[in-house]
Scaffold this motif. Sequence first.
Motif, PDB file in Angstrom:
ATOM      1  N   LYS A  41       0.847  -1.191   0.000  1.00  0.00           N
ATOM      2  CA  LYS A  41       0.000   0.000   0.000  1.00  0.00           C
ATOM      3  C   LYS A  41       0.887   1.247   0.000  1.00  0.00           C
ATOM      4  CE  LYS A  41      -3.448   2.409   2.802  1.00  0.00           C
ATOM      5  NZ  LYS A  41      -4.264   2.340   4.022  1.00  0.00           N
ATOM      6  N   LEU A  58      -5.621  -7.846 -11.402  1.00  0.00           N
ATOM      7  CA  LEU A  58      -5.541  -7.603  -9.957  1.00  0.00           C
ATOM      8  C   LEU A  58      -6.250  -8.733  -9.226  1.00  0.00           C
ATOM      9  CD1 LEU A  58      -4.690  -5.617  -7.692  1.00  0.00           C
ATOM     10  CD2 LEU A  58      -6.981  -4.633  -7.893  1.00  0.00           C
ATOM     11  N   SER A  60      -5.977  -9.036  -5.598  1.00  0.00           N
ATOM     12  CA  SER A  60      -6.470  -8.477  -4.340  1.00  0.00           C
ATOM     13  C   SER A  60      -5.965  -7.054  -4.187  1.00  0.00           C
ATOM     14  CB  SER A  60      -6.039  -9.337  -3.144  1.00  0.00           C
ATOM     15  OG  SER A  60      -4.642  -9.298  -2.964  1.00  0.00           O
ATOM     16  N   GLY A  61      -6.710  -6.251  -3.400  1.00  0.00           N
ATOM     17  CA  GLY A  61      -6.345  -4.857  -3.149  1.00  0.00           C
ATOM     18  C   GLY A  61      -7.084  -3.888  -4.048  1.00  0.00           C
ATOM     19  N   LYS A  62      -6.584  -2.658  -4.073  1.00  0.00           N
ATOM     20  CA  LYS A  62      -7.104  -1.587  -4.942  1.00  0.00           C
ATOM     21  C   LYS A  62      -5.899  -0.966  -5.630  1.00  0.00           C
ATOM     22  CE  LYS A  62     -11.570  -1.027  -3.889  1.00  0.00           C
ATOM     23  NZ  LYS A  62     -12.590  -1.407  -4.814  1.00  0.00           N
ATOM     24  N   LEU A  63      -5.905  -0.968  -6.952  1.00  0.00           N
ATOM     25  CA  LEU A  63      -4.770  -0.510  -7.733  1.00  0.00           C
ATOM     26  C   LEU A  63      -5.245   0.452  -8.818  1.00  0.00           C
ATOM     27  CD1 LEU A  63      -1.708  -0.848  -8.310  1.00  0.00           C
ATOM     28  CD2 LEU A  63      -2.339  -2.711  -9.863  1.00  0.00           C
ATOM     29  N   ALA A  92      -0.682   1.999  -5.708  1.00  0.00           N
ATOM     30  CA  ALA A  92      -1.358   0.979  -4.902  1.00  0.00           C
ATOM     31  C   ALA A  92      -2.067   1.649  -3.733  1.00  0.00           C
ATOM     32  CB  ALA A  92      -0.351  -0.047  -4.400  1.00  0.00           C
ATOM     33  N   CYS A  96      -1.591  -5.006  -2.571  1.00  0.00           N
ATOM     34  CA  CYS A  96      -2.127  -5.635  -3.775  1.00  0.00           C
ATOM     35  C   CYS A  96      -1.369  -6.907  -4.121  1.00  0.00           C
ATOM     36  CB  CYS A  96      -2.000  -4.689  -4.971  1.00  0.00           C
ATOM     37  SG  CYS A  96      -2.965  -3.183  -4.832  1.00  0.00           S
ATOM     38  N   VAL A  98      -0.911  -8.916  -7.768  1.00  0.00           N
ATOM     39  CA  VAL A  98      -1.131  -8.670  -9.188  1.00  0.00           C
ATOM     40  C   VAL A  98      -0.434  -9.755 -10.006  1.00  0.00           C
ATOM     41  CG1 VAL A  98      -0.633  -7.056 -11.083  1.00  0.00           C
ATOM     42  CG2 VAL A  98      -1.232  -6.178  -8.824  1.00  0.00           C
TER      43      VAL A  98
END
Length: 113
Positions: A41, A58, A60-63, A92, A96, A98
Amino acid sequence: MKKEMKPFDIATIEKFTGRPGFIGTFVHSEKATVAHWEIAKGTELAFHSHPHEQITLLLSGKLELGAGEEKVMLSPGQGIVFAGGEGHGGFAHEDCVVVDVFCPVREDFKQQK
């Protein structure tokens, strides 16, 4: 010419840690490279380009990724395709995971440690 399967276990492949905020693992075939990334992050993905086509998924996470001023916020299960030579970068917003697929093979990634 006989073709052979080449099984691999991503957990046993040496990890690349030479880029702050990234842990990468690479698998290469004759014509493509798959990169598995863990991105911390707050990590910026510096704007860059390369001659390889790139498909990013992706897990997992927010990218946030984009080319120039055009940006897209990815959630798990979403991805993006960049043409060879297309400049791109991102950020990120969460930790994440990826997967990137590059074609042709990323010869430079074969040298990464």
